[in-house]
Design an enzyme around this catalytic site. Structure first.
Site, PDB file in Angstrom:
ATOM      1  CG  ASN A  83      -1.923  -1.105   1.229  1.00  0.00           C
ATOM      2  OD1 ASN A  83      -2.640  -1.294   0.235  1.00  0.00           O
ATOM      3  ND2 ASN A  83      -2.005  -1.856   2.318  1.00  0.00           N
ATOM      4  CB  CYS A  92      -4.584  -5.186  -4.717  1.00  0.00           C
ATOM      5  SG  CYS A  92      -5.153  -3.683  -5.542  1.00  0.00           S
ATOM      6  CG  ASN A  94      -9.222  -2.164  -9.188  1.00  0.00           C
ATOM      7  OD1 ASN A  94      -9.944  -2.768  -9.972  1.00  0.00           O
ATOM      8  ND2 ASN A  94      -9.704  -1.299  -8.307  1.00  0.00           N
ATOM      9  CG  ASN A 197      -9.910  -2.533   2.868  1.00  0.00           C
ATOM     10  OD1 ASN A 197      -9.157  -1.629   2.548  1.00  0.00           O
ATOM     11  ND2 ASN A 197      -9.470  -3.777   3.071  1.00  0.00           N
ATOM     12  NE  ARG A 215      -6.150  -3.603   5.826  1.00  0.00           N
ATOM     13  CZ  ARG A 215      -6.050  -4.921   6.014  1.00  0.00           C
ATOM     14  NH1 ARG A 215      -6.337  -5.440   7.192  1.00  0.00           N
ATOM     15  NH2 ARG A 215      -5.714  -5.722   5.023  1.00  0.00           N
ATOM     16  CB  CYS A 224     -11.359  -0.834  -3.625  1.00  0.00           C
ATOM     17  SG  CYS A 224     -10.725  -2.175  -2.596  1.00  0.00           S
ATOM     18  CB  THR A 226     -10.471  -6.835  -2.652  1.00  0.00           C
ATOM     19  OG1 THR A 226      -9.952  -5.589  -2.149  1.00  0.00           O
ATOM     20  CG2 THR A 226      -9.338  -7.661  -3.258  1.00  0.00           C
TER      21      THR A 226
END
Length: 293
Positions: A83, A92, A94, A197, A215, A224, A226
């Site tokens: 992150n 992740c 994307n 998240n 997060r 996002c 997920t």
């Protein structure tokens, strides 16, 4: 103030900026192992800083793998995902699509591939400028969780789609204070110590609208993967939609989530959407200097 000495050998390294429906990432081909694992979190913090460096929601470092998965066979590559704050993330959606397109275009994998993540092996298929990603088997489902926040009483559903996600249905997503509510949910003691998240979802005109507080980014992002997946699954078990679910994210772009709801759980979860190039270039040493201030 931080010591940037470990980053200095990386000056001049080739980077690629990509975006997956508004979620942006810096990707690096690490087949020559120029980036030690212990330096990766600091590198992520340095390059992901907006206005002072490249700017991105995350850093993806791709390395070769000689592992053979019991289910999928040879693994094409592995990734380390970080992150913007330097923390690692298991998965992740994307970023996974961006990594898959990058891998195909740079000879790390064919049009159908499998790569290693902390969440387990991930399969992907290249479909021109779109990528279809097989998500991990969701787990950690909860329904009708009541939370008390300073902002009021909230009833959430949630599921881990590679990382933990809480989903809150809202009546008007445009007027929802995603940053305020999202931060309160993300840090609520119920989800301690890892946090969660926070997604806000509205069914409108035959589609699902989703906004996400992430997060690790510690802010709302434009998309996002997920989180979209988790929101679509919640919409599915609430009876709002059947698979596939079309989802519009904050960037205004669209993702498609496929799934099967079974008596004993959720199966066959896929995420499909765009993955686009922004630029490729060389990272200047001055991209690290802001860490010294």
């Amino acid at each position: 103030m931080k010591d940037i000495t470990p980053l200095l050998p990386l000056a001049g390294i080739k980077i690629t900026k990509m975006t997956g429906t508004g979620n942006d990432f810096v990707l690096i081909d690490n087949r020559e192992a120029k980036i030690p694992v212990e330096v990766m979190p600091l590198l992520a913090e340095a390059v992901c800083c907006r206005r002072r460096s490249v700017g991105a929601d995350g850093l993806i470092i791709m390395s070769p793998s000689d592992r053979v998965d019991e289910k999928y066979g040879p693994v094409d590559f592995k990734w380390d995902f970080f992150n913007a704050d330097g923390s690692s993330a298991e998965m992740c959606g994307n970023g996974g699509r961006c990594a898959a397109r990058f891998a195909f275009d740079n000879g790390l994998a064919g049009k159908e591939m499998v790569f290693d993540s902390l969440a387990g092996p991930i399969r992907a298929w290249i479909m021109d400028q779109e990528v279809k990603l097989e998500m991990i088997q969701p787990f950690g489902v909860y329904k009708d969780l009541n939370l008390t926040l300073e902002e009021g009483e909230f009833t959430l559903d949630g599921v881990n789609t590679g990382v933990p996600h809480a989903v809150l249905p809202v009546e008007d997503i445009e007027s929802t204070d995603v940053t305020l509510w999202g931060r309160a949910i993300r840090y609520h003691k119920h989800f301690a110590p890892q946090g969660t998240n926070a997604n806000f979802a509205q069914a409108k005109d035959g589609a699902l609208l989703v906004r996400t507080y992430e997060r690790g980014v510690e802010d709302e992002t434009l998309a996002c993967g997920t989180g979209v997946t988790a929101s679509a699954l919640v919409a599915g078990w609430k009876g709002w939609f059947k698979s596939p679910v079309k989802v519009r994210v904050r960037s205004g772009e669209w993702l498609t989530v496929y799934f099967t709801l079974e008596d004993d759980g959720i199966a066959n979860v896929f995420l499909q959407g765009g993955a686009s190039y922004v630029f490729t270039g060389l990272l200047n040493q001055e991209a690290f200097d802001w860490l010294k201030s």
